[in-house]
Scaffold this motif. Structure first.
Motif, PDB file in Angstrom:
ATOM      1  N   ILE A 195      67.261  42.398   6.139  1.00  0.00           N
ATOM      2  CA  ILE A 195      67.167  41.423   7.891  1.00  0.00           C
ATOM      3  C   ILE A 195      67.153  42.256   8.554  1.00  0.00           C
ATOM      4  O   ILE A 195      66.621  42.667   9.364  1.00  0.00           O
ATOM      5  CB  ILE A 195      67.204  40.078   7.937  1.00  0.00           C
ATOM      6  CG1 ILE A 195      66.288  39.309   6.724  1.00  0.00           C
ATOM      7  CG2 ILE A 195      66.590  39.427   9.416  1.00  0.00           C
ATOM      8  CD1 ILE A 195      67.057  38.297   6.155  1.00  0.00           C
ATOM      9  N   ALA A 196      68.915  42.481   8.848  1.00  0.00           N
ATOM     10  CA  ALA A 196      69.696  43.700   9.930  1.00  0.00           C
ATOM     11  C   ALA A 196      68.595  44.849   9.932  1.00  0.00           C
ATOM     12  O   ALA A 196      68.400  45.629  11.235  1.00  0.00           O
ATOM     13  CB  ALA A 196      70.774  43.711   9.602  1.00  0.00           C
ATOM     14  N   LEU A 197      69.033  45.307   8.719  1.00  0.00           N
ATOM     15  CA  LEU A 197      68.079  46.783   8.940  1.00  0.00           C
ATOM     16  C   LEU A 197      66.136  46.821   9.459  1.00  0.00           C
ATOM     17  O   LEU A 197      66.100  47.650   9.896  1.00  0.00           O
ATOM     18  CB  LEU A 197      67.602  47.112   7.541  1.00  0.00           C
ATOM     19  CG  LEU A 197      69.042  48.105   7.262  1.00  0.00           C
ATOM     20  CD1 LEU A 197      68.746  48.639   5.754  1.00  0.00           C
ATOM     21  CD2 LEU A 197      69.193  49.639   7.425  1.00  0.00           C
ATOM     22  N   VAL A 198      65.614  45.959   8.820  1.00  0.00           N
ATOM     23  CA  VAL A 198      63.664  46.201   9.460  1.00  0.00           C
ATOM     24  C   VAL A 198      64.085  45.177  10.436  1.00  0.00           C
ATOM     25  O   VAL A 198      63.780  46.132  11.123  1.00  0.00           O
ATOM     26  CB  VAL A 198      63.647  44.745   8.261  1.00  0.00           C
ATOM     27  CG1 VAL A 198      61.956  44.126   9.045  1.00  0.00           C
ATOM     28  CG2 VAL A 198      63.191  44.427   7.260  1.00  0.00           C
ATOM     29  N   ILE A 199      64.830  44.262  11.171  1.00  0.00           N
ATOM     30  CA  ILE A 199      64.660  44.634  12.498  1.00  0.00           C
ATOM     31  C   ILE A 199      64.915  45.664  13.309  1.00  0.00           C
ATOM     32  O   ILE A 199      65.200  46.231  15.223  1.00  0.00           O
ATOM     33  CB  ILE A 199      65.805  43.234  13.191  1.00  0.00           C
ATOM     34  CG1 ILE A 199      65.114  42.052  12.615  1.00  0.00           C
ATOM     35  CG2 ILE A 199      65.895  43.546  14.323  1.00  0.00           C
ATOM     36  CD1 ILE A 199      66.063  40.932  12.661  1.00  0.00           C
ATOM     37  N   LYS A 200      65.935  46.494  12.707  1.00  0.00           N
ATOM     38  CA  LYS A 200      66.087  47.723  12.977  1.00  0.00           C
ATOM     39  C   LYS A 200      65.474  48.541  13.640  1.00  0.00           C
ATOM     40  O   LYS A 200      65.123  49.232  13.588  1.00  0.00           O
ATOM     41  CB  LYS A 200      68.276  48.120  13.162  1.00  0.00           C
ATOM     42  CG  LYS A 200      68.387  49.547  13.714  1.00  0.00           C
ATOM     43  CD  LYS A 200      69.863  49.952  13.110  1.00  0.00           C
ATOM     44  CE  LYS A 200      69.925  50.937  13.641  1.00  0.00           C
ATOM     45  NZ  LYS A 200      71.759  51.509  14.096  1.00  0.00           N
ATOM     46  N   LEU A 201      64.897  49.003  11.970  1.00  0.00           N
ATOM     47  CA  LEU A 201      63.849  50.063  12.103  1.00  0.00           C
ATOM     48  C   LEU A 201      62.573  49.403  13.215  1.00  0.00           C
ATOM     49  O   LEU A 201      61.988  50.653  13.298  1.00  0.00           O
ATOM     50  CB  LEU A 201      62.929  49.914  10.961  1.00  0.00           C
ATOM     51  CG  LEU A 201      64.461  50.864   9.595  1.00  0.00           C
ATOM     52  CD1 LEU A 201      63.797  50.840   8.102  1.00  0.00           C
ATOM     53  CD2 LEU A 201      64.619  51.823  10.391  1.00  0.00           C
TER      54      LEU A 201
ATOM     55  N   THR B  43      62.426  47.984  16.178  1.00  0.00           N
ATOM     56  CA  THR B  43      63.031  48.366  17.188  1.00  0.00           C
ATOM     57  C   THR B  43      62.862  49.399  17.608  1.00  0.00           C
ATOM     58  O   THR B  43      62.828  49.982  19.053  1.00  0.00           O
ATOM     59  CB  THR B  43      64.317  47.628  17.500  1.00  0.00           C
ATOM     60  OG1 THR B  43      65.689  48.277  16.759  1.00  0.00           O
ATOM     61  CG2 THR B  43      64.822  46.139  17.568  1.00  0.00           C
ATOM     62  N   VAL B  44      62.899  50.434  16.717  1.00  0.00           N
ATOM     63  CA  VAL B  44      63.502  52.088  16.968  1.00  0.00           C
ATOM     64  C   VAL B  44      62.283  52.381  16.605  1.00  0.00           C
ATOM     65  O   VAL B  44      61.665  53.217  17.676  1.00  0.00           O
ATOM     66  CB  VAL B  44      64.565  52.786  15.267  1.00  0.00           C
ATOM     67  CG1 VAL B  44      64.003  54.276  15.583  1.00  0.00           C
ATOM     68  CG2 VAL B  44      66.115  52.124  15.310  1.00  0.00           C
ATOM     69  N   GLN B  45      61.298  52.069  15.868  1.00  0.00           N
ATOM     70  CA  GLN B  45      59.851  52.524  16.088  1.00  0.00           C
ATOM     71  C   GLN B  45      58.974  51.936  17.523  1.00  0.00           C
ATOM     72  O   GLN B  45      58.058  52.777  18.032  1.00  0.00           O
ATOM     73  CB  GLN B  45      59.178  52.156  14.792  1.00  0.00           C
ATOM     74  CG  GLN B  45      59.308  52.751  13.557  1.00  0.00           C
ATOM     75  CD  GLN B  45      59.439  51.463  12.263  1.00  0.00           C
ATOM     76  OE1 GLN B  45      58.358  50.830  12.679  1.00  0.00           O
ATOM     77  NE2 GLN B  45      59.121  52.186  11.199  1.00  0.00           N
ATOM     78  N   GLY B  46      59.827  50.675  18.408  1.00  0.00           N
ATOM     79  CA  GLY B  46      59.036  49.692  18.318  1.00  0.00           C
ATOM     80  C   GLY B  46      59.297  50.812  20.077  1.00  0.00           C
ATOM     81  O   GLY B  46      58.179  51.019  21.336  1.00  0.00           O
ATOM     82  N   LEU B  47      60.516  51.646  20.262  1.00  0.00           N
ATOM     83  CA  LEU B  47      61.203  52.135  21.521  1.00  0.00           C
ATOM     84  C   LEU B  47      60.275  53.817  21.189  1.00  0.00           C
ATOM     85  O   LEU B  47      60.304  54.496  22.483  1.00  0.00           O
ATOM     86  CB  LEU B  47      62.456  52.660  21.168  1.00  0.00           C
ATOM     87  CG  LEU B  47      63.289  51.295  21.507  1.00  0.00           C
ATOM     88  CD1 LEU B  47      65.012  51.486  21.444  1.00  0.00           C
ATOM     89  CD2 LEU B  47      62.578  50.625  22.792  1.00  0.00           C
ATOM     90  N   SER B  48      59.442  54.099  20.158  1.00  0.00           N
ATOM     91  CA  SER B  48      59.309  55.642  19.949  1.00  0.00           C
ATOM     92  C   SER B  48      57.865  56.281  20.199  1.00  0.00           C
ATOM     93  O   SER B  48      56.641  55.227  20.769  1.00  0.00           O
ATOM     94  CB  SER B  48      59.892  56.264  18.974  1.00  0.00           C
ATOM     95  OG  SER B  48      59.650  55.783  17.675  1.00  0.00           O
TER      96      SER B  48
END
Length: 192
Positions: free
Chosen positions: A179-185, A187-192
């Motif tokens: 779950i932490a990896l999905v959230i991190k991915l 948020t990283v995709q949302g910033l780019s």
């Protein structure tokens, strides 16, 4: 209305240190260093079986099965987990403290110790039978046979049941990391 049931005293036989329990078939005898009582004492083969045995000065009453082969034994102490006795003559003693024979004990739960606090090795000076009977051979002097009731039970359930807490913890950790990896991915995709 008050009802009182009658209580009958159990028949007991008193014995003294002068009483000798002979075992003629194996050239042995048993006596006690003090007085006591028992509900019954029966010679079964070459083993005396004492039921509800109590020695003077003790509150414990239990079953003791004892044989003395080619020796004479004087029993000093009898408790639920120990018996102390003196051996005259190099022979063999068979000791059963009346433990539940349907639950075999392990050799690590037993000790045979002499008056000098020497512990004797299982396999050389004594053996443990499947029915929790000890056979002590070739020792002289005052010996103590002790059962240490660790109440250790072997857990024979399947692996996943024996280790369910660890497995569940591992699964929960893996889900948390996923779950932490999905959230991190995201948020990283949302910033780019």
């Amino acid at each position: 209305m008050l009802s009182v049931e009658s209580v009958q005293a159990q028949n007991v036989t008193r014995f003294t240190s002068y009483d000798v329990f002979e075992i003629p078939a194996v050239n042995g005898s048993i006596r006690f260093s003090g007085n006591g009582t028992y509900a019954s004492a029966v010679l079964e083969g070459d083993m005396w079986v004492f039921n509800n045995l109590t020695l003077s000065g003790s509150r414990f009453s239990g079953v003791l099965k004892f044989s003395a082969k080619n020796c004479n034994v004087t029993i000093h102490v009898f408790r639920s987990n120990a018996v102390r006795y003196t051996v005259e003559g190099v022979g063999e003693q068979v000791v059963n403290l009346g433990l539940n024979s349907s639950r075999p004990t392990h050799i690590s739960e037993w000790s045979v110790i002499n008056q000098d606090s020497v512990f004797f090795a299982e396999g050389k000076n004594w053996q443990l039978s499947y029915d929790n009977t000890l056979v002590v051979q070739g020792l002289l002097g005052t010996l103590t046979v002790v059962y240490y009731n660790y109440d250790y039970h072997v857990d024979d359930r399947p692996f996943y049941l024996r280790h369910s807490v660890i497995i569940l913890t591992g699964v929960m950790l893996a889900v948390t990391v996923a779950i932490a990896l999905v959230i991190k991915l995201r948020t990283v995709q949302g910033l780019s």
